[in-house]
Structures are given as structure tokens and as C-alpha cells.
Design a protein around this motif. Structure first.
Motif, PDB file in Angstrom:
ATOM      1  N   HIS A  14       0.807  -1.221   0.000  1.00  0.00           N
ATOM      2  CA  HIS A  14       0.000   0.000   0.000  1.00  0.00           C
ATOM      3  C   HIS A  14       0.841   1.273   0.000  1.00  0.00           C
ATOM      4  O   HIS A  14       0.285   2.364  -0.075  1.00  0.00           O
ATOM      5  CB  HIS A  14      -0.963   0.000   1.183  1.00  0.00           C
ATOM      6  N   ALA A  15       2.151   1.144   0.094  1.00  0.00           N
ATOM      7  CA  ALA A  15       3.021   2.330   0.070  1.00  0.00           C
ATOM      8  C   ALA A  15       3.035   2.916  -1.337  1.00  0.00           C
ATOM      9  O   ALA A  15       3.198   2.195  -2.317  1.00  0.00           O
ATOM     10  CB  ALA A  15       4.433   1.960   0.504  1.00  0.00           C
ATOM     11  N   HIS A  16       2.837   4.218  -1.431  1.00  0.00           N
ATOM     12  CA  HIS A  16       2.801   4.901  -2.722  1.00  0.00           C
ATOM     13  C   HIS A  16       3.873   5.967  -2.856  1.00  0.00           C
ATOM     14  O   HIS A  16       4.119   6.459  -3.947  1.00  0.00           O
ATOM     15  CB  HIS A  16       1.444   5.575  -2.947  1.00  0.00           C
ATOM     16  N   TYR A  17       4.462   6.374  -1.763  1.00  0.00           N
ATOM     17  CA  TYR A  17       5.340   7.541  -1.777  1.00  0.00           C
ATOM     18  C   TYR A  17       6.659   7.229  -1.082  1.00  0.00           C
ATOM     19  O   TYR A  17       6.795   6.230  -0.381  1.00  0.00           O
ATOM     20  CB  TYR A  17       4.641   8.725  -1.088  1.00  0.00           C
ATOM     21  N   ALA A  18       7.633   8.116  -1.270  1.00  0.00           N
ATOM     22  CA  ALA A  18       8.943   7.969  -0.634  1.00  0.00           C
ATOM     23  C   ALA A  18       8.769   7.800   0.874  1.00  0.00           C
ATOM     24  O   ALA A  18       7.815   8.310   1.468  1.00  0.00           O
ATOM     25  CB  ALA A  18       9.807   9.190  -0.934  1.00  0.00           C
ATOM     26  N   GLY A  19       9.683   7.087   1.484  1.00  0.00           N
ATOM     27  CA  GLY A  19       9.613   6.848   2.916  1.00  0.00           C
ATOM     28  C   GLY A  19       8.522   5.865   3.295  1.00  0.00           C
ATOM     29  O   GLY A  19       8.075   5.824   4.441  1.00  0.00           O
ATOM     30  N   ASP A  20       8.054   5.064   2.324  1.00  0.00           N
ATOM     31  CA  ASP A  20       6.992   4.081   2.539  1.00  0.00           C
ATOM     32  C   ASP A  20       5.689   4.712   3.023  1.00  0.00           C
ATOM     33  O   ASP A  20       4.896   4.085   3.728  1.00  0.00           O
ATOM     34  CB  ASP A  20       7.448   2.978   3.504  1.00  0.00           C
ATOM     35  N   LEU A  21       5.440   5.969   2.628  1.00  0.00           N
ATOM     36  CA  LEU A  21       4.201   6.638   3.017  1.00  0.00           C
ATOM     37  C   LEU A  21       3.005   6.029   2.289  1.00  0.00           C
ATOM     38  O   LEU A  21       3.091   5.607   1.136  1.00  0.00           O
ATOM     39  CB  LEU A  21       4.268   8.130   2.697  1.00  0.00           C
ATOM     40  N   ARG A  61       2.581   4.901   7.505  1.00  0.00           N
ATOM     41  CA  ARG A  61       3.618   4.249   6.717  1.00  0.00           C
ATOM     42  C   ARG A  61       3.329   2.752   6.595  1.00  0.00           C
ATOM     43  O   ARG A  61       2.717   2.143   7.474  1.00  0.00           O
ATOM     44  CB  ARG A  61       4.986   4.430   7.372  1.00  0.00           C
ATOM     45  N   ALA A  62       3.810   2.172   5.513  1.00  0.00           N
ATOM     46  CA  ALA A  62       3.759   0.725   5.394  1.00  0.00           C
ATOM     47  C   ALA A  62       4.501   0.135   6.587  1.00  0.00           C
ATOM     48  O   ALA A  62       5.523   0.668   7.020  1.00  0.00           O
ATOM     49  CB  ALA A  62       4.411   0.289   4.090  1.00  0.00           C
ATOM     50  N   GLY A  63       3.957  -0.939   7.130  1.00  0.00           N
ATOM     51  CA  GLY A  63       4.550  -1.562   8.306  1.00  0.00           C
ATOM     52  C   GLY A  63       3.953  -1.081   9.615  1.00  0.00           C
ATOM     53  O   GLY A  63       4.220  -1.657  10.667  1.00  0.00           O
ATOM     54  N   ASP A  64       3.140  -0.026   9.575  1.00  0.00           N
ATOM     55  CA  ASP A  64       2.482   0.461  10.788  1.00  0.00           C
ATOM     56  C   ASP A  64       1.376  -0.497  11.213  1.00  0.00           C
ATOM     57  O   ASP A  64       0.782  -1.192  10.383  1.00  0.00           O
ATOM     58  CB  ASP A  64       1.835   1.833  10.563  1.00  0.00           C
ATOM     59  N   VAL A  65       1.084  -0.502  12.496  1.00  0.00           N
ATOM     60  CA  VAL A  65      -0.128  -1.129  13.008  1.00  0.00           C
ATOM     61  C   VAL A  65      -1.036   0.025  13.403  1.00  0.00           C
ATOM     62  O   VAL A  65      -0.650   0.883  14.205  1.00  0.00           O
ATOM     63  CB  VAL A  65       0.144  -2.050  14.212  1.00  0.00           C
ATOM     64  N   LEU A  66      -2.226   0.055  12.794  1.00  0.00           N
ATOM     65  CA  LEU A  66      -3.170   1.137  13.027  1.00  0.00           C
ATOM     66  C   LEU A  66      -4.315   0.679  13.909  1.00  0.00           C
ATOM     67  O   LEU A  66      -4.784  -0.458  13.802  1.00  0.00           O
ATOM     68  CB  LEU A  66      -3.749   1.633  11.696  1.00  0.00           C
ATOM     69  N   GLU A  67      -4.759   1.578  14.748  1.00  0.00           N
ATOM     70  CA  GLU A  67      -5.955   1.375  15.560  1.00  0.00           C
ATOM     71  C   GLU A  67      -6.956   2.432  15.109  1.00  0.00           C
ATOM     72  O   GLU A  67      -6.660   3.622  15.164  1.00  0.00           O
ATOM     73  CB  GLU A  67      -5.609   1.546  17.036  1.00  0.00           C
ATOM     74  N   THR A  68      -8.121   1.983  14.660  1.00  0.00           N
ATOM     75  CA  THR A  68      -9.153   2.890  14.179  1.00  0.00           C
ATOM     76  C   THR A  68     -10.336   2.806  15.128  1.00  0.00           C
ATOM     77  O   THR A  68     -10.860   1.719  15.366  1.00  0.00           O
ATOM     78  CB  THR A  68      -9.580   2.525  12.747  1.00  0.00           C
ATOM     79  N   VAL A  69     -10.735   3.961  15.658  1.00  0.00           N
ATOM     80  CA  VAL A  69     -11.794   4.012  16.659  1.00  0.00           C
ATOM     81  C   VAL A  69     -12.946   4.858  16.133  1.00  0.00           C
ATOM     82  O   VAL A  69     -12.720   5.944  15.579  1.00  0.00           O
ATOM     83  CB  VAL A  69     -11.264   4.609  17.986  1.00  0.00           C
TER      84      VAL A  69
END
Length: 142
Positions: free
Chosen positions: A20-27, A68-76
Motif C-alpha cells: 500500500h506504500a505509494h510515496y517515498a519513505g513508505d508513506l 507508513r507501510a509496516g504500521d499497526v493502526l488502531e481505528t476508533v
């Protein structure tokens, strides 16, 4: 009398794949969080009204930090208003874990406190005929 659906909170967690990374820095693009908000809103509607509902609009979206790719996200998602057919929901997407490539190719850490990446307020609608479900109710489907 206060509606028991007010204040209902649903939380999802998801790992962000490198695909899912589209931009520099794995954003990852900010729309990724909006997709997660749609997922968690669907569960809110199921819990409050026994129907998946439809996302009608956002009244506010704030991109506050990088995902960033590799993040673990919590969506509330938290219900803040209940109308006849509409529900207003506040959303927050937080980064709870993040990779640390400078420490090693697979190094990562828990972020304490989490980084708030995206916040939003949205409105969902449910059909008039949707059966009311009490928050947290579980029923068997045959």
C-alpha cells in the motif's frame, strides 16, 4: 432519556502492508484511513441498528500525521449523535506500532502514546426498516 447508542465505541486494528506504500519513505495515502473509517462505521451500524448502513458524508477530515507501510493502526469510531435514520460518528486513526528500519530490517516498536494520524467526523444512514439492536447484542443467524 439518553439513547443507549450514544457513546458506543468500536475499535479495529490492522497492519498496513508494504503493497500500500505509494510515496517515498513508505508513506501511504491518506485515503487508506478513510477506508478504515468506512469499515469501522459498518460495524457501528450493525451494532446499533442491525444493518450495515451507508456512509453519507464527512463533515471534517484532518490529516495529522504520516501513515507508513509496516504500521499497526488502531481505528476508533464513537457514536456522538443519533437521529431517526442518521448517526454522527467521530473517528480517530492512530499508529500504535511503527517499524524502525534504522535499527534493523525487521525492527519495530510500540508507540506510547500512539501517534494520531487522521481524525474525522462522519454521518451514516440506516434504513427505516432496520431492526433496532442493543449495543453489544449478539444474535444467531441461521
Amino acid at each position: 432519556m439518553t439513547d443507549p447508542r450514544l457513546g458506543l465505541t468500536v475499535t479495529h486494528r490492522r497492519y498496513v502492508p508494504y503493497s500500500h506504500a505509494h510515496y517515498a519513505g513508505d508513506l501511504v495515502d491518506g485515503a487508506y484511513a478513510l477506508g478504515l473509517f468506512g469499515d469501522v462505521a459498518t460495524e457501528v451500524c450493525i451494532r446499533t441498528d442491525g444493518d450495515e448502513g451507508l456512509f453519507a458524508s464527512y463533515s471534517d477530515v484532518q490529516f495529522r500525521g504520516p501513515i507508513r507501510a509496516g504500521d499497526v493502526l488502531e481505528t476508533v469510531a464513537t457514536v456522538t449523535r443519533v437521529g431517526n435514520r442518521s448517526r454522527t460518528i467521530d473517528f480517530e486513526c492512530r499508529v500504535v506500532c511503527r517499524g524502525r528500519p534504522e535499527l534493523g530490517t525487521s525492527a519495530a516498536q510500540v508507540l506510547d502514546p500512539p501517534l494520531v494520524a487522521v481524525t474525522a467526523t462522519g454521518t451514516v444512514v440506516v434504513p427505516v426498516a432496520a431492526p433496532a439492536a442493543s449495543p453489544g447484542a449478539v444474535s444467531e443467524v441461521l
